[in-house]
Design an enzyme around this catalytic site. Structure first.
Site, PDB file in Angstrom:
ATOM      1  CE1 TYR A 139      63.698 -60.766 -51.051  1.00 46.72           C
ATOM      2  CE2 TYR A 139      65.592 -61.358 -49.701  1.00 46.72           C
ATOM      3  CZ  TYR A 139      65.021 -61.185 -50.949  1.00 46.72           C
ATOM      4  OH  TYR A 139      65.749 -61.419 -52.081  1.00 46.72           O
ATOM      5  NE  ARG A 146      61.957 -64.851 -55.642  1.00 47.50           N
ATOM      6  CZ  ARG A 146      62.691 -63.742 -55.597  1.00 47.50           C
ATOM      7  NH1 ARG A 146      62.393 -62.720 -56.389  1.00 47.50           N
ATOM      8  NH2 ARG A 146      63.709 -63.628 -54.766  1.00 47.50           N
ATOM      9  CE1 TYR A 198      73.738 -62.610 -53.630  1.00 50.79           C
ATOM     10  CE2 TYR A 198      71.616 -62.272 -52.579  1.00 50.79           C
ATOM     11  CZ  TYR A 198      72.655 -61.809 -53.361  1.00 50.79           C
ATOM     12  OH  TYR A 198      72.600 -60.532 -53.865  1.00 50.79           O
ATOM     13  NE  ARG A 211      73.270 -60.081 -58.702  1.00 50.41           N
ATOM     14  CZ  ARG A 211      72.955 -59.829 -57.435  1.00 50.41           C
ATOM     15  NH1 ARG A 211      72.127 -58.845 -57.129  1.00 50.41           N
ATOM     16  NH2 ARG A 211      73.463 -60.560 -56.484  1.00 50.41           N
ATOM     17  CD  GLU A 312      66.893 -53.314 -54.605  1.00 49.75           C
ATOM     18  OE1 GLU A 312      67.347 -53.795 -53.545  1.00 49.75           O
ATOM     19  OE2 GLU A 312      65.959 -53.820 -55.239  1.00 49.75           O
TER      20      GLU A 312
HETATM   21  C1  3EB Z   1      70.507 -58.022 -53.780  1.00 48.52           C
HETATM   22  O1  3EB Z   1      71.359 -57.659 -54.590  1.00 48.52           O
HETATM   23  C2  3EB Z   1      69.533 -56.982 -53.333  1.00 48.52           C
HETATM   24  O2  3EB Z   1      64.650 -61.066 -54.310  1.00 48.52           O
HETATM   25  O3  3EB Z   1      63.907 -60.499 -56.295  1.00 48.52           O
HETATM   26  C3  3EB Z   1      67.597 -57.243 -55.591  1.00 48.52           C
HETATM   27  C4  3EB Z   1      66.822 -57.601 -56.698  1.00 48.52           C
HETATM   28  C5  3EB Z   1      67.404 -57.891 -54.398  1.00 48.52           C
HETATM   29  C6  3EB Z   1      65.860 -58.608 -56.607  1.00 48.52           C
HETATM   30  C7  3EB Z   1      64.677 -60.338 -55.322  1.00 48.52           C
HETATM   31  C8  3EB Z   1      66.429 -58.897 -54.311  1.00 48.52           C
HETATM   32  C9  3EB Z   1      65.677 -59.255 -55.401  1.00 48.52           C
HETATM   33  O4  3EB Z   1      70.435 -59.172 -53.335  1.00 48.52           O
HETATM   34  C10 3EB Z   1      68.179 -57.517 -53.179  1.00 48.52           C
END
Ligand code: 3EB
Length: 321
Positions: A139, A146, A198, A211, A312
């Site tokens: 990932y 990406r 992050y 989001r 999720e």
């Molecule tokens: C998170 O909240 C969970 O890498 O495109 C959620 C939605 C998550 C999209 C992405 C990753 C992605 O971080 C993981």
């Protein structure tokens, strides 16, 4: 020009040929139990449904749909919205980062050069998403590829997204997306750190997604990114799927409030990704308690991109207001 006419998304149990014969169908997504088809509007996603046969996910436009192929991109569009998809076999690339970079370069070039230059939403499915330790996790390599491939598009707002581990094992990266003639409006969640902020502990390249995204135009539609039991940047409730769902719904409630939209209902079409098939019964019972009966949900087996996350949810919320 007129305001964009929103698309609709439904789960439909029907014959694939009949769906593809409809003139306004923009995309049809089948899951791992579905047949194959070469139609550019069709993608068979490598996720095993919790209950078979799964319905098809059908996207319908309001205008006349044209389709095409451009290199590795298969696409379909009306005047306002464009669906696109790329599938790349990892064996044709050095590694998952390289395959992802290639997919996103092709996506970015196609979208930027098209009549629908605004990305709304992207879905990513890749096998073995949690394989590899620490920074070597697949990932994290995906996130690096990406960001590298997004190139020209990364100056603009990030789209909503999901990144989920395929449960059919095929090492074929699948990326599909919705882009639009007019921009949507990205929405962040006050309960969660924006993903692109992050901290380093989650990998060398932060995930690049919003989001959620309000649809372009006036339609009360929200494209919801994969939402899990993450508060701030930290995963919560290790090993407890019911508590993770409670936190996920707290996040979803907060997101709907940020988007100034009312609750889930008849226009909500949600995909629920569950890591362990053994959790499906508990998850289904929990969803029945939390969602109104007219909100649609499709439960799929898939790995979430952090090993401790068990569930999720993503989807389209078309509010009935
Ligand atoms: C998170 O909240 C969970 O890498 O495109 C959620 C939605 C998550 C999209 C992405 C990753 C992605 O971080 C993981």
């Amino acid at each position: 020009m007129s305001l964009p006419a929103p698309i609709s998304i439904d789960y439909v149990s029907a014959d694939l040929a009949d769906l593809l014969a409809e003139p306004r169908v923009l995309a049809v997504l089948g899951f791992a139990d579905a047949p194959a088809s070469d139609d550019p509007r069709y993608l068979r996603v490598g996720l095993v449904p919790a209950a078979s046969p799964a319905p098809y996910e059908v996207w319908r436009a309001q205008g006349v749909v044209e389709t095409g192929r451009d290199g590795d991109v298969r696409w379909a569009a009306d005047a306002d919205y464009c669906y696109g998809a790329i599938e790349l076999a990892e064996s044709d690339y050095a590694d998952i980062a390289d395959a992802t970079r290639a997919a996103y370069s092709a996506l970015a070039a196609f979208v930027a050069g098209s009549r629908w230059p605004h990305l709304v939403r992207i879905w990513n499915y890749l096998a073995d998403i949690n394989v590899g330790d620490g920074d070597a996790e697949r990932y994290k390599h995906f996130c690096t590829g990406r960001a590298a491939g997004m190139g020209a598009l990364s100056g603009t707002a990030f789209p909503a997204a999901s990144a989920i581990g395929r449960s059919d094992g095929a090492r074929v990266l699948q990326v599909y997306w919705l882009a639009a003639r007019e921009p949507g409006r990205p929405i962040e969640n006050p309960r969660q750190t924006s993903a692109w902020r992050y901290p380093r502990q989650f990998g060398p390249t932060a995930p690049t997604f919003a989001r959620a995204m309000r649809a372009p135009g006036m339609a009360p539609q929200l494209y919801i990114s994969g939402t899990a039991s993450v508060v701030g940047h930290a995963s919560q409730h290790d090993g407890d799927v019911d508590a993770q769902l409670a936190e996920t719904f707290a996040n979803l409630d907060s997101l709907l409030a940020s988007a100034t939209l009312p609750h889930f209902g008849a226009g909500s079409v949600l995909k629920v990704y569950v890591r362990h098939a053994s959790d499906v019964a508990a998850v289904t019972a929990n969803l029945d308690r939390r969602l109104p009966p007219d909100a649609r949900r499709l439960v799929l087996i898939g790995d979430i991109c952090r090993l401790e996350l068990l569930v999720e949810i993503d989807g389209l919320h078309a509010a009935v207001i």
